[in-house]
Design a protein around this motif. Structure first.
Motif, mmCIF file in Angstrom:
data_model
loop_
_atom_site.group_PDB
_atom_site.id
_atom_site.type_symbol
_atom_site.label_atom_id
_atom_site.label_comp_id
_atom_site.label_asym_id
_atom_site.label_seq_id
_atom_site.Cartn_x
_atom_site.Cartn_y
_atom_site.Cartn_z
ATOM 1 N N ILE A 42 61.112 61.894 16.772
ATOM 2 C CA ILE A 42 60.370 63.093 16.384
ATOM 3 C C ILE A 42 58.974 63.110 16.988
ATOM 4 O O ILE A 42 58.390 64.167 17.236
ATOM 5 N N THR A 43 58.418 61.927 17.284
ATOM 6 C CA THR A 43 57.088 61.883 17.889
ATOM 7 C C THR A 43 57.131 62.313 19.351
ATOM 8 O O THR A 43 56.131 62.827 19.869
ATOM 9 N N ASN A 44 58.264 62.111 20.022
ATOM 10 C CA ASN A 44 58.391 62.612 21.389
ATOM 11 C C ASN A 44 58.338 64.140 21.399
ATOM 12 O O ASN A 44 57.698 64.748 22.263
ATOM 13 N N GLN A 45 59.019 64.743 20.440
ATOM 14 C CA GLN A 45 58.966 66.197 20.312
ATOM 15 C C GLN A 45 57.552 66.653 19.991
ATOM 16 O O GLN A 45 57.061 67.655 20.532
ATOM 17 N N PHE A 83 45.424 60.487 32.756
ATOM 18 C CA PHE A 83 44.929 60.238 31.404
ATOM 19 C C PHE A 83 46.070 59.697 30.550
ATOM 20 O O PHE A 83 47.255 59.892 30.851
ATOM 21 N N CYS A 84 45.696 59.007 29.481
ATOM 22 C CA CYS A 84 46.660 58.485 28.525
ATOM 23 C C CYS A 84 46.071 58.654 27.139
ATOM 24 O O CYS A 84 45.006 58.088 26.841
ATOM 25 N N LEU A 85 46.732 59.440 26.307
ATOM 26 C CA LEU A 85 46.245 59.740 24.971
ATOM 27 C C LEU A 85 47.165 59.114 23.927
ATOM 28 O O LEU A 85 48.379 59.111 24.074
ATOM 29 N N LEU A 86 46.543 58.600 22.871
ATOM 30 C CA LEU A 86 47.309 58.115 21.730
ATOM 31 C C LEU A 86 47.229 59.168 20.632
ATOM 32 O O LEU A 86 46.146 59.520 20.170
ATOM 33 N N LEU A 87 48.388 59.682 20.231
ATOM 34 C CA LEU A 87 48.478 60.697 19.193
ATOM 35 C C LEU A 87 49.121 60.104 17.949
ATOM 36 O O LEU A 87 49.916 59.171 18.038
ATOM 37 N N LYS A 88 48.775 60.673 16.805
ATOM 38 C CA LYS A 88 49.392 60.267 15.544
ATOM 39 C C LYS A 88 50.068 61.475 14.908
ATOM 40 O O LYS A 88 49.454 62.525 14.745
ATOM 41 N N VAL A 89 51.333 61.313 14.569
ATOM 42 C CA VAL A 89 52.096 62.355 13.888
ATOM 43 C C VAL A 89 52.019 62.072 12.391
ATOM 44 O O VAL A 89 52.432 60.999 11.932
ATOM 45 N N VAL A 90 51.498 63.029 11.653
ATOM 46 C CA VAL A 90 51.194 62.828 10.239
ATOM 47 C C VAL A 90 52.297 63.417 9.368
ATOM 48 O O VAL A 90 52.658 64.588 9.506
ATOM 49 N N ASN A 91 52.836 62.586 8.486
ATOM 50 C CA ASN A 91 53.786 63.016 7.466
ATOM 51 C C ASN A 91 54.916 63.856 8.054
ATOM 52 O O ASN A 91 55.182 64.973 7.622
ATOM 53 N N SER A 92 55.619 63.270 9.015
ATOM 54 C CA SER A 92 56.694 64.009 9.679
ATOM 55 C C SER A 92 57.849 64.324 8.735
ATOM 56 O O SER A 92 58.599 65.270 8.967
ATOM 57 N N GLN A 93 57.993 63.553 7.671
ATOM 58 C CA GLN A 93 59.083 63.828 6.739
ATOM 59 C C GLN A 93 58.869 65.138 5.993
ATOM 60 O O GLN A 93 59.824 65.731 5.480
ATOM 61 N N ALA A 94 57.630 65.606 5.953
ATOM 62 C CA ALA A 94 57.331 66.885 5.301
ATOM 63 C C ALA A 94 57.001 67.985 6.307
ATOM 64 O O ALA A 94 57.405 69.138 6.124
ATOM 65 N N TYR A 95 56.278 67.627 7.379
ATOM 66 C CA TYR A 95 55.776 68.632 8.310
ATOM 67 C C TYR A 95 56.483 68.623 9.660
ATOM 68 O O TYR A 95 56.138 69.432 10.534
ATOM 69 N N GLY A 96 57.438 67.724 9.849
ATOM 70 C CA GLY A 96 58.109 67.660 11.135
ATOM 71 C C GLY A 96 57.143 67.259 12.238
ATOM 72 O O GLY A 96 56.252 66.434 12.026
ATOM 73 N N PRO A 97 57.281 67.848 13.440
ATOM 74 C CA PRO A 97 56.435 67.464 14.568
ATOM 75 C C PRO A 97 55.149 68.278 14.704
ATOM 76 O O PRO A 97 54.476 68.192 15.729
ATOM 77 N N ASP A 98 54.806 69.054 13.680
ATOM 78 C CA ASP A 98 53.734 70.039 13.835
ATOM 79 C C ASP A 98 52.329 69.515 13.575
ATOM 80 O O ASP A 98 51.358 70.075 14.085
ATOM 81 N N VAL A 99 52.173 68.471 12.763
ATOM 82 C CA VAL A 99 50.830 67.984 12.424
ATOM 83 C C VAL A 99 50.547 66.747 13.270
ATOM 84 O O VAL A 99 51.072 65.657 13.004
#
Length: 247
Positions: A180-183, A205-221
């Motif tokens: 889900i983090t790839n999406q 460039f190389c960015l580190l992203l954090k996906v927050v609460n994917s079980q509730a918000y999916g890939p959107d946050v």
């Protein structure tokens, strides 16, 4: 010709000129925006690119549904650039990079091509690929920092644009701790490519992203944790490695 007719004719001519100028201005701005988008993605009109897909770790050659959604996000970007995509499996993409833009999706466990890119292009990134369950399973180590995953709560993904030279086409990496983090990373790129282009130009460039609460918000946050370009490109000796956890 009476004054009233003359005024009407002049009004029609002025309206026509105004409409033509407005159309020309909009067309110019649209084309300039398209050229910038094509340059950022390395996708001039009618060019070809690669979509390198992984496999679902639990399936026989299958692609995880969230990775399919990631490919759909990227396909829309490619179509907007008037380019064409060739989909190849990670274990059949046996070629160099730089001739065609490449979008590589998936972690090093499910994507051999990703493992090769990390080893060659981002030697400062290490991914825990041990199959045993534990707090460090799937953890990223970037430089001296370690980033663990809490499934469904806090998961990380690397979004990178890498080039081998000024005239080389870029390689985009979407390397996540969960599918889900790839999406999430592909959606982040689609939404923020203009801002990324203004900040980084056509550079690496190389960015580190954090996906927050994917079980509730999916890939959107999605939150930007850090720009880790320098650390990711710099090999770190094993004896200097830190085991501090981050989230």
């Amino acid at each position: 010709m009476t004054d009233d007719v003359r005024n009407i004719v002049l009004g029609v001519i002025a309206a026509g000129i105004s409409a033509a100028l407005g159309w020309a201005a909009r067309t110019y701005l649209w084309r300039r925006r398209l050229r910038r988008k094509q340059a950022f993605f390395g996708l001039p009109g009618n060019s070809e690119c690669l979509l390198v897909v992984n496999r679902d770790a639990g399936g026989d050659g299958a692609v995880h549904r969230h990775d399919v959604f990631a490919l759909l996000e990227l396909s829309a970007l490619i179509k907007d650039c008037s380019a064409h995509a060739q989909i190849v499996s990670h274990d059949t993409a046996q070629q160099g990079f730089g001739e065609r833009t490449e979008f590589c999706v998936g972690g090093p466990v499910s994507n051999r091509r990703m493992a090769a890119h990390l080893h060659s292009l981002l030697p400062g990134v290490k991914v825990n690929t041990e199959p045993e369950a534990g707090p460090d399973r799937g953890a990223f180590q970037i430089g001296t920092e370690r980033y663990r995953a809490e499934k469904g709560i806090s998961e990380h993904v690397l979004l990178a644009r890498l080039t081998a030279g000024q005239d080389a086409r870029p390689v985009f990496l979407f390397c996540g701790q969960q599918a889900i983090t790839n999406q999430a990373a592909s959606r982040y790129l689609a939404r923020n490519y203009e801002k990324l282009s203004r900040k980084h130009g056509n550079n690496t460039f190389c960015l580190l992203l954090k996906v927050v609460n994917s079980q509730a918000y999916g890939p959107d946050v999605v939150e930007l944790v850090a720009d880790v370009t320098r650390a990711a490109q710099t090999p770190v000796p094993a004896q200097r490695t830190s085991h501090r956890a981050s989230s």
